[in-house]
Design a protein around this motif. Sequence first.
Motif, mmCIF file in Angstrom:
data_model
loop_
_atom_site.group_PDB
_atom_site.id
_atom_site.type_symbol
_atom_site.label_atom_id
_atom_site.label_comp_id
_atom_site.label_asym_id
_atom_site.label_seq_id
_atom_site.Cartn_x
_atom_site.Cartn_y
_atom_site.Cartn_z
ATOM 1 N N ARG A 148 0.761 -1.267 0.117
ATOM 2 C CA ARG A 148 0.386 -0.323 -0.089
ATOM 3 C C ARG A 148 1.314 1.450 0.781
ATOM 4 O O ARG A 148 0.336 2.484 -0.317
ATOM 5 C CB ARG A 148 -0.842 -0.290 1.089
ATOM 6 N N ASP A 149 1.548 1.023 0.429
ATOM 7 C CA ASP A 149 2.804 2.100 0.888
ATOM 8 C C ASP A 149 3.370 2.683 -0.861
ATOM 9 O O ASP A 149 4.259 2.348 -1.280
ATOM 10 C CB ASP A 149 4.161 1.884 1.533
ATOM 11 N N ARG A 150 3.118 3.974 -1.103
ATOM 12 C CA ARG A 150 3.723 4.553 -2.215
ATOM 13 C C ARG A 150 5.154 4.178 -2.405
ATOM 14 O O ARG A 150 5.270 4.249 -3.857
ATOM 15 C CB ARG A 150 2.605 5.968 -2.618
ATOM 16 N N GLN A 151 5.593 5.258 -1.874
ATOM 17 C CA GLN A 151 7.285 5.294 -1.892
ATOM 18 C C GLN A 151 7.422 3.943 -1.662
ATOM 19 O O GLN A 151 8.610 3.737 -3.306
ATOM 20 C CB GLN A 151 7.904 6.300 -1.034
ATOM 21 N N ALA A 152 7.425 2.345 -1.622
ATOM 22 C CA ALA A 152 7.572 1.597 -0.968
ATOM 23 C C ALA A 152 7.600 0.924 -2.911
ATOM 24 O O ALA A 152 8.138 0.222 -3.651
ATOM 25 C CB ALA A 152 7.083 0.928 -0.284
ATOM 26 N N ARG A 153 6.430 0.920 -3.279
ATOM 27 C CA ARG A 153 6.168 0.446 -4.427
ATOM 28 C C ARG A 153 6.617 1.891 -5.619
ATOM 29 O O ARG A 153 7.459 0.627 -6.799
ATOM 30 C CB ARG A 153 4.638 1.179 -5.285
#
Length: 359
Positions: A148-153
């Motif tokens: 869910r974490d955009r940065q991780a994605r």
Amino acid sequence: MTSNPNSVHSNNSVNSVENAPLLEVRGLKMHFPIRRGFLQRTVGHVRAVDDVNFFIQPGETLALVGESGCGKTTTARCILRALDPTAGEVLFRTDDGRAVNLAAIPRKQLRPWRQHMQMIFQDPYASLNPRMTLADIVGEPLLVNGMRDRQARNDRVAELLRLVGLRPEYMQRYPHAFSGGQRQRIGVARALALNPSLVVADEAVSALDVSVQAQILNLLMELQERLGLTYLFVAHDLSVVKHISDRIAVMYVGKIVELAPTRRVFSVPKHPYTEALLSAVPIPNPRVHSQRILLEGDVADPSKPPPGCYFHPRCRYAVERCRIEPPPLVEVESGHYAACHRATELTLRGVMGRETGQN
Ligand SMILES: Nc1ncnc2c1ncn2[C@@H]1O[C@H](COP(=O)(O)OP(=O)(O)OP(=O)(O)O)[C@@H](O)[C@H]1O
Ligand code: SF4
Ligand SMILES: [Mg+2]
């Protein structure tokens, strides 16, 4: 002689980790009902896939080739359970060496298995949503699977883009900004997002120019080496699969008619249909002229195939027996299977010798 290309493996079987195939397809059938009339009664069946057997070892590339309508995509879709097969087993090996039959798992329980098997499609234009940025296209499978974490994605998307030879700075662009080859790279990045072990490429380079085809094929081979991927590579053209595949399965009207290591298929084909397909492969040596075998007549209709060998109305070697008795797929030489009554008696023309003028 063995009548099943899986049987070399079925004795020490899929349960032992060593030498076990990653994927084993046994007796796969997909018969689509033909419905007619007001009551939509079933009046027949299209036997799109009719008793198909093969295995793929980890890290191996098996090519599935044949003319349009022979059942390649249907086979691929049954393996990925986009279709529920009429019969047969699709055994996929888990990390602990067990084999799970994907054809028998209830749909709701398929999700964890799906991430191990991904598909690359033929048409990079149609398969990418034009309204989504690269970050969203490549990141979507990650989101669906809980990242869910955009940065991780985005970090993972950047890594994937680098892996397929695209610049991470492109992440906020839309698919229309890219060439055909670049779009297919995006399709590859998306397919690899969840670290699959099996990648099914269905005509993945067929829509591309020859030079771009070569680049994508090279990329797929590099990725295979680096990530230990296993490929089922579907194509209608033998010349496309020549360099990428370890073994080739040739399909005709829902059945595998020849299966062998690539070099053998090209040098000593054992099925007249393979010989005809090979005769259409361009030869790099200009001093050698190819003798193309013209296949007369149409591919048999899979809803009413002819009796005996399905290929007999187009086969220049057909004898009386061929019109009556269906030929089983048998091992004619070690690891080389063919479904032809005359496989051991005919000397068919390959391509390897022809390239050097020796054949
Ligand atoms: N949903 C369906 N309902 C009925 N028949 C189908 C369905 N899907 C495929 N078929 C038929 O099954 C046969 C095999 O089709 P399939 O798409 O698997 O062939 P293919 O080898 O992938 O061909 P191509 O090279 O054109 O992609 C064809 O006769 C096709 O018309
Ligand atoms: S079985 Fe007969 S018709 Fe079929 S491919 Fe062999 S020779 Fe040709
Ligand atoms: Mg297809």
